[in-house]
Scaffold this motif. Structure first.
Motif, PDB file in Angstrom:
ATOM      1  N   MET A  56       2.560  -6.565   6.181  1.00 10.60           N
ATOM      2  CA  MET A  56       1.713  -5.593   5.506  1.00 10.60           C
ATOM      3  C   MET A  56       1.752  -5.865   4.014  1.00 10.60           C
ATOM      4  O   MET A  56       2.809  -6.182   3.466  1.00 10.60           O
ATOM      5  N   ARG A  57       0.591  -5.726   3.381  1.00 12.87           N
ATOM      6  CA  ARG A  57       0.529  -5.939   1.936  1.00 12.87           C
ATOM      7  C   ARG A  57       0.664  -4.591   1.240  1.00 12.87           C
ATOM      8  O   ARG A  57      -0.059  -3.649   1.545  1.00 12.87           O
ATOM      9  N   GLY A  58       1.583  -4.508   0.301  1.00 16.13           N
ATOM     10  CA  GLY A  58       1.786  -3.263  -0.434  1.00 16.13           C
ATOM     11  C   GLY A  58       0.803  -3.128  -1.585  1.00 16.13           C
ATOM     12  O   GLY A  58       0.096  -4.076  -1.933  1.00 16.13           O
ATOM     13  N   ALA A  59       0.788  -1.940  -2.174  1.00 14.46           N
ATOM     14  CA  ALA A  59      -0.136  -1.668  -3.278  1.00 14.46           C
ATOM     15  C   ALA A  59       0.118  -2.597  -4.464  1.00 14.46           C
ATOM     16  O   ALA A  59      -0.787  -2.896  -5.236  1.00 14.46           O
ATOM     17  N   ASP A  60       1.339  -3.064  -4.601  1.00 14.54           N
ATOM     18  CA  ASP A  60       1.674  -3.951  -5.716  1.00 14.54           C
ATOM     19  C   ASP A  60       1.446  -5.420  -5.367  1.00 14.54           C
ATOM     20  O   ASP A  60       1.811  -6.308  -6.124  1.00 14.54           O
TER      21      ASP A  60
ATOM     22  N   VAL B  37       5.642  -6.693   3.105  1.00 19.13           N
ATOM     23  CA  VAL B  37       6.728  -6.122   3.902  1.00 19.13           C
ATOM     24  C   VAL B  37       6.476  -6.538   5.349  1.00 19.13           C
ATOM     25  O   VAL B  37       5.326  -6.591   5.787  1.00 19.13           O
TER      26      VAL B  37
ATOM     27  N   HIS C 192      11.865  -4.401   6.912  1.00 14.56           N
ATOM     28  CA  HIS C 192      10.944  -3.292   6.654  1.00 14.56           C
ATOM     29  C   HIS C 192      11.240  -2.531   5.379  1.00 14.56           C
ATOM     30  O   HIS C 192      10.424  -1.754   4.901  1.00 14.56           O
ATOM     31  N   TYR C 193      12.419  -2.728   4.789  1.00 12.96           N
ATOM     32  CA  TYR C 193      12.812  -1.943   3.622  1.00 12.96           C
ATOM     33  C   TYR C 193      12.941  -2.805   2.370  1.00 12.96           C
ATOM     34  O   TYR C 193      13.626  -2.458   1.423  1.00 12.96           O
ATOM     35  N   GLN C 194      12.283  -3.960   2.422  1.00 19.26           N
ATOM     36  CA  GLN C 194      12.276  -4.890   1.305  1.00 19.26           C
ATOM     37  C   GLN C 194      10.870  -5.410   1.161  1.00 19.26           C
ATOM     38  O   GLN C 194      10.157  -5.527   2.157  1.00 19.26           O
TER      39      GLN C 194
END
Ligand SMILES: [Cu+2]
Lengths: 274, 130
Positions: B90-94, B98, B103-105
Protein backbone atom coordinates in the motif's frame (compact mmCIF):
# COMPACT_ATOMS: atom_id res chain seq x y z
CA UNK A 1 -12.92 -4.62 36.87
CA UNK A 2 -9.30 -3.51 37.08
CA UNK A 3 -6.64 -3.85 34.41
CA UNK A 4 -3.19 -4.29 35.92
CA UNK A 5 0.42 -3.87 34.94
CA UNK A 6 1.61 -7.33 33.83
CA UNK A 7 4.73 -6.91 36.00
CA UNK A 8 2.54 -7.01 39.11
CA UNK A 9 0.55 -10.16 38.27
CA UNK A 10 0.83 -13.12 40.64
CA UNK A 11 1.78 -16.47 39.14
CA UNK A 12 -1.83 -17.57 39.59
CA UNK A 13 -3.10 -14.53 37.65
CA UNK A 14 -0.63 -15.25 34.86
CA UNK A 15 -1.64 -18.90 34.73
CA UNK A 16 -5.34 -18.04 34.50
CA UNK A 17 -4.75 -15.46 31.77
CA UNK A 18 -2.73 -18.01 29.78
CA UNK A 19 -5.34 -20.72 30.30
CA UNK A 20 -8.16 -18.46 29.07
CA UNK A 21 -6.11 -17.52 25.99
CA UNK A 22 -5.47 -21.18 25.17
CA UNK A 23 -9.15 -21.97 25.59
CA UNK A 24 -10.19 -19.21 23.14
CA UNK A 25 -7.61 -20.57 20.73
CA UNK A 26 -8.93 -24.10 21.09
CA UNK A 27 -12.51 -23.10 20.32
CA UNK A 28 -11.57 -20.95 17.31
CA UNK A 29 -12.80 -17.71 18.92
CA UNK A 30 -9.27 -16.37 19.09
CA UNK A 31 -8.70 -16.57 15.36
CA UNK A 32 -11.86 -14.61 14.64
CA UNK A 33 -10.16 -11.66 16.33
CA UNK A 34 -6.98 -12.16 14.29
CA UNK A 35 -8.97 -12.29 11.05
CA UNK A 36 -10.90 -9.12 11.89
CA UNK A 37 -7.70 -7.23 12.62
CA UNK A 38 -6.04 -8.51 9.47
CA UNK A 39 -8.97 -7.48 7.27
CA UNK A 40 -8.88 -3.93 8.57
CA UNK A 41 -5.10 -3.83 8.34
CA UNK A 42 -5.31 -4.70 4.65
CA UNK A 43 -7.98 -2.15 3.79
CA UNK A 44 -7.10 0.84 6.01
CA UNK A 45 -5.63 3.29 3.52
CA UNK A 46 -4.42 6.88 3.77
CA UNK A 47 -6.44 7.81 0.71
CA UNK A 48 -9.50 5.58 1.20
CA UNK A 49 -11.75 4.45 4.03
CA UNK A 50 -9.77 3.83 7.18
CA UNK A 51 -10.86 2.87 10.66
CA UNK A 52 -8.46 0.73 12.65
CA UNK A 53 -5.17 2.30 11.55
CA UNK A 54 -3.94 5.60 10.06
CA UNK A 55 -7.14 7.25 11.22
CA UNK A 56 -8.59 9.20 14.15
CA UNK A 57 -10.60 6.10 15.08
CA UNK A 58 -7.39 4.10 15.66
CA UNK A 59 -7.82 4.58 19.43
CA UNK A 60 -11.60 4.05 19.87
CA UNK A 61 -11.57 1.16 17.35
CA UNK A 62 -8.87 -0.68 19.31
CA UNK A 63 -10.50 0.19 22.65
CA UNK A 64 -13.64 -1.63 21.55
CA UNK A 65 -11.64 -4.44 19.91
CA UNK A 66 -9.82 -5.07 23.20
CA UNK A 67 -13.04 -4.86 25.16
CA UNK A 68 -14.65 -7.53 22.97
CA UNK A 69 -11.61 -9.73 23.44
CA UNK A 70 -11.53 -9.21 27.19
CA UNK A 71 -15.22 -10.15 27.38
CA UNK A 72 -14.45 -13.33 25.44
CA UNK A 73 -11.69 -14.13 27.95
CA UNK A 74 -14.13 -13.51 30.79
CA UNK A 75 -16.63 -15.95 29.34
CA UNK A 76 -13.91 -18.53 29.95
CA UNK A 77 -12.76 -17.14 33.31
CA UNK A 78 -14.64 -14.18 34.83
CA UNK A 79 -11.62 -13.25 36.97
CA UNK A 80 -9.37 -12.49 34.01
CA UNK A 81 -8.74 -8.93 32.82
CA UNK A 82 -6.32 -7.69 30.19
CA UNK A 83 -2.91 -6.84 31.65
CA UNK A 84 -0.85 -4.07 30.13
CA UNK A 85 2.83 -4.04 29.19
CA UNK A 86 4.54 -0.79 30.13
CA UNK A 87 7.43 -1.03 27.68
CA UNK A 88 8.97 2.19 29.01
CA UNK A 89 9.69 0.15 32.15
CA UNK A 90 9.94 -3.50 31.05
CA UNK A 91 12.35 -2.92 28.19
CA UNK A 92 14.51 -6.02 28.24
CA UNK A 93 14.26 -9.26 26.29
CA UNK A 94 14.88 -10.88 29.71
CA UNK A 95 11.81 -9.31 31.30
CA UNK A 96 9.51 -11.69 33.21
CA UNK A 97 6.96 -10.93 30.47
CA UNK A 98 8.96 -13.24 28.17
CA UNK A 99 9.48 -15.98 30.76
CA UNK A 100 8.30 -19.58 30.13
CA UNK A 101 5.46 -19.17 32.69
CA UNK A 102 3.94 -16.25 30.78
CA UNK A 103 4.36 -15.34 27.10
CA UNK A 104 7.56 -17.28 26.35
CA UNK A 105 10.67 -15.78 24.79
CA UNK A 106 12.04 -14.66 21.47
CA UNK A 107 12.22 -16.94 18.44
CA UNK A 108 15.19 -18.96 17.26
CA UNK A 109 17.50 -17.26 14.76
CA UNK A 110 16.87 -19.44 11.73
CA UNK A 111 13.13 -18.89 11.26
CA UNK A 112 11.89 -16.88 14.23
CA UNK A 113 10.04 -19.80 15.81
CA UNK A 114 9.20 -19.26 19.50
CA UNK A 115 10.56 -22.27 21.43
CA UNK A 116 9.56 -21.53 25.02
CA UNK A 117 6.38 -20.89 27.00
CA UNK A 118 2.73 -21.84 26.54
CA UNK A 119 2.41 -20.34 23.04
CA UNK A 120 5.40 -22.11 21.48
CA UNK A 121 4.50 -24.02 18.33
CA UNK A 122 5.76 -27.32 19.67
CA UNK A 123 3.09 -27.36 22.40
CA UNK A 124 0.58 -28.02 19.62
CA UNK A 125 -1.80 -25.56 21.27
CA UNK A 126 -1.06 -22.38 19.39
CA UNK A 127 -1.31 -22.98 15.66
CA UNK A 128 -1.15 -19.84 13.52
CA UNK A 129 -4.15 -19.89 11.18
CA UNK A 130 -4.72 -16.34 9.89
CA UNK A 131 -1.31 -15.39 8.57
CA UNK A 132 0.71 -13.74 5.83
CA UNK A 133 3.23 -16.53 5.28
CA UNK A 134 3.63 -20.27 5.50
CA UNK A 135 4.80 -20.42 9.12
CA UNK A 136 2.14 -22.08 11.26
CA UNK A 137 3.95 -21.45 14.56
CA UNK A 138 4.33 -18.22 16.54
CA UNK A 139 7.36 -16.13 15.53
CA UNK A 140 9.26 -13.38 17.33
CA UNK A 141 12.50 -11.53 16.74
CA UNK A 142 12.79 -9.41 19.89
CA UNK A 143 15.02 -6.34 19.48
CA UNK A 144 16.32 -7.49 16.08
CA UNK A 145 14.66 -5.14 13.60
CA UNK A 146 14.34 -2.32 16.13
CA UNK A 147 17.03 -2.03 18.79
CA UNK A 148 15.18 -0.10 21.52
CA UNK A 149 11.66 0.32 22.85
CA UNK A 150 10.27 3.84 23.25
CA UNK A 151 11.29 5.60 26.47
CA UNK A 152 9.26 7.38 29.15
CA UNK A 153 10.62 10.62 27.70
CA UNK A 154 9.22 9.71 24.27
CA UNK A 155 5.85 9.06 25.88
CA UNK A 156 5.84 12.40 27.72
CA UNK A 157 6.59 14.21 24.48
CA UNK A 158 3.61 12.58 22.78
CA UNK A 159 1.23 13.07 25.72
CA UNK A 160 1.98 16.80 25.58
CA UNK A 161 0.21 17.11 22.21
CA UNK A 162 -2.68 19.52 22.69
CA UNK A 163 -4.88 18.28 19.82
CA UNK A 164 -6.42 14.81 19.52
CA UNK A 165 -5.85 14.63 15.77
CA UNK A 166 -5.41 16.96 12.81
CA UNK A 167 -6.05 16.98 9.07
CA UNK A 168 -5.54 15.12 6.84
CA UNK A 169 -6.48 12.54 9.51
CA UNK A 170 -4.07 9.87 8.27
CA UNK A 171 -0.47 8.70 8.68
CA UNK A 172 0.80 12.05 7.44
CA UNK A 173 -0.92 14.15 10.12
CA UNK A 174 2.02 16.18 11.39
CA UNK A 175 0.76 16.61 14.95
CA UNK A 176 -1.96 15.41 17.28
CA UNK A 177 -1.99 12.67 19.91
CA UNK A 178 -3.38 9.97 17.62
CA UNK A 179 -0.76 9.97 14.87
CA UNK A 180 2.14 10.47 17.27
CA UNK A 181 0.87 7.69 19.53
CA UNK A 182 0.26 5.43 16.53
CA UNK A 183 3.82 6.26 15.54
CA UNK A 184 3.84 7.48 11.94
CA UNK A 185 5.21 10.81 13.17
CA UNK A 186 7.23 11.90 16.20
CA UNK A 187 9.28 9.54 18.38
CA UNK A 188 7.28 6.51 17.15
CA UNK A 189 5.51 4.72 19.98
CA UNK A 190 2.94 2.06 18.97
CA UNK A 191 4.45 1.10 15.60
CA UNK A 192 7.93 0.81 17.00
CA UNK A 193 6.86 -1.73 19.62
CA UNK A 194 5.28 -3.94 16.93
CA UNK A 195 8.59 -3.87 15.02
CA UNK A 196 10.68 -4.43 18.16
CA UNK A 197 8.75 -7.64 18.91
CA UNK A 198 8.93 -8.67 15.24
CA UNK A 199 7.67 -11.95 13.82
CA UNK A 200 3.87 -11.99 13.73
CA UNK A 201 3.65 -8.74 15.69
CA UNK A 202 5.18 -6.92 12.71
CA UNK A 203 2.47 -8.15 10.32
CA UNK A 204 -1.14 -7.20 9.68
CA UNK A 205 -2.03 -10.40 11.58
CA UNK A 206 -0.32 -9.10 14.73
CA UNK A 207 -2.93 -10.39 17.25
CA UNK A 208 -1.50 -13.87 16.58
CA UNK A 209 1.04 -12.92 19.25
CA UNK A 210 -0.60 -12.73 22.69
CA UNK A 211 1.58 -9.72 23.48
CA UNK A 212 -0.56 -7.74 21.02
CA UNK A 213 -3.25 -7.41 23.72
CA UNK A 214 -0.80 -6.29 26.41
CA UNK A 215 0.79 -3.76 24.07
CA UNK A 216 -2.51 -2.30 22.92
CA UNK A 217 -3.78 -2.25 26.49
CA UNK A 218 -0.87 0.09 27.31
CA UNK A 219 -1.64 2.23 24.25
CA UNK A 220 -5.22 2.42 25.54
CA UNK A 221 -3.95 3.45 28.98
CA UNK A 222 -1.79 6.19 27.45
CA UNK A 223 -4.85 7.50 25.63
CA UNK A 224 -6.74 7.56 28.96
CA UNK A 225 -3.86 9.48 30.55
CA UNK A 226 -3.87 12.01 27.73
CA UNK A 227 -7.64 12.41 28.18
CA UNK A 228 -7.22 13.01 31.91
CA UNK A 229 -4.98 15.96 31.05
CA UNK A 230 -6.52 17.32 27.86
CA UNK A 231 -10.16 16.28 28.02
CA UNK A 232 -12.03 13.44 26.34
CA UNK A 233 -12.24 15.04 22.93
CA UNK A 234 -12.38 13.32 19.56
CA UNK A 235 -11.69 14.87 16.19
CA UNK A 236 -13.09 15.25 13.61
CA UNK A 237 -16.46 16.06 15.13
CA UNK A 238 -18.21 15.24 11.87
CA UNK A 239 -17.43 12.76 9.14
CA UNK A 240 -14.70 13.77 6.67
CA UNK A 241 -13.53 11.91 3.56
CA UNK A 242 -12.36 8.43 4.55
CA UNK A 243 -12.78 8.87 8.32
CA UNK A 244 -15.64 8.73 10.83
CA UNK A 245 -16.78 11.61 13.01
CA UNK A 246 -17.43 11.35 16.75
CA UNK A 247 -21.01 10.10 16.38
CA UNK A 248 -20.61 7.86 13.32
CA UNK A 249 -20.84 4.09 13.60
CA UNK A 250 -17.62 2.12 13.18
CA UNK A 251 -17.29 -1.16 11.34
CA UNK A 252 -17.35 -4.04 12.03
CA UNK A 253 -19.80 -3.32 14.86
CA UNK A 254 -22.16 -0.96 13.13
CA UNK A 255 -23.57 0.43 16.38
CA UNK A 256 -20.41 1.63 18.12
CA UNK A 257 -19.21 5.22 17.70
CA UNK A 258 -15.91 6.84 18.76
CA UNK A 259 -17.95 8.89 21.24
CA UNK A 260 -19.20 5.69 22.92
CA UNK A 261 -15.59 4.73 23.60
CA UNK A 262 -14.32 7.99 25.07
CA UNK A 263 -14.67 7.10 28.75
CA UNK A 264 -12.93 3.83 29.57
CA UNK A 265 -14.23 3.97 33.17
CA UNK A 266 -17.65 2.99 31.85
CA UNK A 267 -16.09 -0.43 31.19
CA UNK A 268 -12.97 -0.91 33.33
CA UNK A 269 -10.34 1.01 35.28
CA UNK A 270 -6.55 0.93 35.29
CA UNK A 271 -4.55 0.24 38.41
CA UNK A 272 -2.98 3.68 37.93
CA UNK A 273 -6.25 5.59 37.49
CA UNK A 274 -6.90 8.34 40.00
CA UNK B 1 23.96 -12.26 -8.71
CA UNK B 2 22.95 -8.79 -7.58
CA UNK B 3 24.13 -6.35 -10.20
CA UNK B 4 26.17 -8.99 -11.94
CA UNK B 5 23.44 -10.32 -14.17
CA UNK B 6 23.35 -9.85 -17.86
CA UNK B 7 20.16 -8.33 -19.17
CA UNK B 8 19.27 -11.57 -20.91
CA UNK B 9 19.51 -13.68 -17.78
CA UNK B 10 17.66 -11.03 -15.81
CA UNK B 11 14.73 -11.23 -18.20
CA UNK B 12 14.88 -15.00 -17.93
CA UNK B 13 14.56 -14.78 -14.18
CA UNK B 14 11.74 -12.26 -14.36
CA UNK B 15 9.77 -14.63 -16.53
CA UNK B 16 10.77 -17.58 -14.36
CA UNK B 17 9.42 -15.79 -11.31
CA UNK B 18 6.20 -14.68 -12.90
CA UNK B 19 5.15 -17.61 -15.01
CA UNK B 20 3.12 -20.16 -13.12
CA UNK B 21 2.08 -18.12 -10.12
CA UNK B 22 1.07 -14.95 -11.88
CA UNK B 23 0.54 -16.37 -15.30
CA UNK B 24 2.38 -13.67 -17.17
CA UNK B 25 3.54 -14.91 -20.52
CA UNK B 26 4.90 -13.28 -23.58
CA UNK B 27 6.54 -10.33 -21.86
CA UNK B 28 9.42 -9.29 -24.05
CA UNK B 29 12.42 -7.13 -23.49
CA UNK B 30 10.64 -4.17 -25.02
CA UNK B 31 7.64 -4.46 -22.74
CA UNK B 32 9.81 -4.64 -19.65
CA UNK B 33 11.71 -1.62 -20.85
CA UNK B 34 8.46 0.19 -21.51
CA UNK B 35 7.23 -0.66 -18.05
CA UNK B 36 10.26 0.89 -16.47
CA UNK B 37 9.81 4.01 -18.55
CA UNK B 38 6.11 4.62 -18.04
CA UNK B 39 5.85 6.36 -14.71
CA UNK B 40 5.79 5.17 -11.13
CA UNK B 41 8.72 3.29 -9.77
CA UNK B 42 10.91 1.47 -12.29
CA UNK B 43 10.35 -2.26 -12.54
CA UNK B 44 12.97 -4.21 -10.62
CA UNK B 45 13.84 -7.86 -10.26
CA UNK B 46 16.67 -9.26 -8.22
CA UNK B 47 17.74 -12.13 -6.04
CA UNK B 48 17.91 -10.98 -2.45
CA UNK B 49 18.81 -13.23 0.49
CA UNK B 50 17.99 -16.24 -1.62
CA UNK B 51 14.57 -14.90 -2.67
CA UNK B 52 13.46 -13.71 -6.07
CA UNK B 53 11.87 -10.29 -5.59
CA UNK B 54 10.21 -8.19 -8.28
CA UNK B 55 8.15 -5.06 -8.27
CA UNK B 56 7.32 -1.71 -9.74
CA UNK B 57 4.45 0.53 -10.10
CA UNK B 58 1.89 1.59 -10.50
CA UNK B 59 2.43 0.94 -14.20
CA UNK B 60 3.80 -2.53 -13.43
CA UNK B 61 0.43 -3.47 -11.95
CA UNK B 62 -1.37 -2.29 -15.04
CA UNK B 63 0.91 -4.50 -17.11
CA UNK B 64 0.25 -7.45 -14.81
CA UNK B 65 -3.50 -6.88 -14.77
CA UNK B 66 -3.60 -6.89 -18.52
CA UNK B 67 -2.36 -10.46 -18.41
CA UNK B 68 -4.05 -11.25 -15.16
CA UNK B 69 -4.63 -14.85 -14.28
CA UNK B 70 -3.87 -14.73 -10.61
CA UNK B 71 -2.96 -11.33 -9.27
CA UNK B 72 -5.97 -9.45 -7.98
CA UNK B 73 -4.34 -6.13 -7.37
CA UNK B 74 -6.08 -2.80 -7.54
CA UNK B 75 -5.60 -0.86 -10.71
CA UNK B 76 -3.14 1.91 -10.28
CA UNK B 77 -1.54 0.21 -7.28
CA UNK B 78 2.11 -0.75 -7.08
CA UNK B 79 3.00 -4.42 -7.12
CA UNK B 80 5.66 -6.52 -5.42
CA UNK B 81 6.21 -10.26 -5.57
CA UNK B 82 8.42 -12.61 -3.56
CA UNK B 83 9.23 -15.84 -5.39
CA UNK B 84 6.33 -15.03 -7.69
CA UNK B 85 3.71 -14.63 -4.95
CA UNK B 86 2.16 -11.15 -4.72
CA UNK B 87 2.80 -9.22 -1.52
CA UNK B 88 0.04 -6.90 -0.32
CA UNK B 89 1.50 -3.41 -0.64
CA UNK B 90 0.00 0.00 0.00
CA UNK B 91 1.23 3.48 -0.81
CA UNK B 92 0.99 5.96 2.04
CA UNK B 93 0.10 9.63 1.78
CA UNK B 94 3.79 10.50 2.01
CA UNK B 95 4.60 8.24 -0.95
CA UNK B 96 6.20 5.56 1.22
CA UNK B 97 5.13 1.92 1.14
CA UNK B 98 3.72 -0.45 3.74
CA UNK B 99 3.22 -4.19 3.22
CA UNK B 100 1.21 -6.85 5.03
CA UNK B 101 4.48 -8.45 6.20
CA UNK B 102 5.86 -5.21 7.67
CA UNK B 103 2.63 -3.49 8.53
CA UNK B 104 3.98 -1.02 11.10
CA UNK B 105 6.88 0.34 9.07
CA UNK B 106 7.07 2.26 5.84
CA UNK B 107 9.72 2.10 3.17
CA UNK B 108 10.93 4.73 0.71
CA UNK B 109 10.83 2.43 -2.32
CA UNK B 110 9.10 -0.75 -3.42
CA UNK B 111 12.46 -2.42 -3.62
CA UNK B 112 13.20 -1.54 0.02
CA UNK B 113 9.76 -2.90 0.99
CA UNK B 114 10.39 -6.13 -0.95
CA UNK B 115 13.82 -6.59 0.62
CA UNK B 116 12.41 -6.03 4.12
CA UNK B 117 9.73 -8.63 3.42
CA UNK B 118 12.37 -11.11 2.23
CA UNK B 119 14.28 -10.54 5.47
CA UNK B 120 11.21 -10.89 7.68
CA UNK B 121 10.08 -14.07 5.95
CA UNK B 122 13.30 -15.90 6.91
CA UNK B 123 12.79 -18.44 4.21
CA UNK B 124 9.01 -18.86 4.65
CA UNK B 125 6.74 -18.62 1.62
CA UNK B 126 4.30 -15.74 1.28
CA UNK B 127 0.65 -16.72 1.32
CA UNK B 128 -1.81 -14.93 -0.89
CA UNK B 129 -4.44 -13.24 1.24
CA UNK B 130 -7.93 -14.61 0.74
CU1 LIG C 1 -0.94 -2.27 17.18
Amino acid sequence: MIRKNQATLTSEEKARFVAAMLELKRTGRYDEFVVTHQEFAMSDSDVGDRLAHRAPSFLPWHRRFLLDFERALQEVDPAVTLPYWDWTDDRSTRSSLWAPDFLGGTGRTSDGKVMTGPFAGDTGKWKIIARTDSRSYLCRTLAVHEPALPTAEDVLKVLAEPRYDVRPWNSSSSSGLRNLLEGWRGPNLHNRVHVWVGGHMATGASPNDPVFWLHHCFIDLLWAQWQAEHGASYEPKRREPGVVGAADAMKPWGDVTPQDMLDHRAFYTYDVDE
Amino acid sequence: MQGEMTRRSLIGHVLGGLVGTVGVVGLGVNQLGARAATGGEPFFAERYQGRWITGGGPQAQVELDRRDRGVHGHHGQPVVTVDGVPLHVMRGADGRYVTSVNHYQSFPTLKAAARAAAESLRGAALEVAA
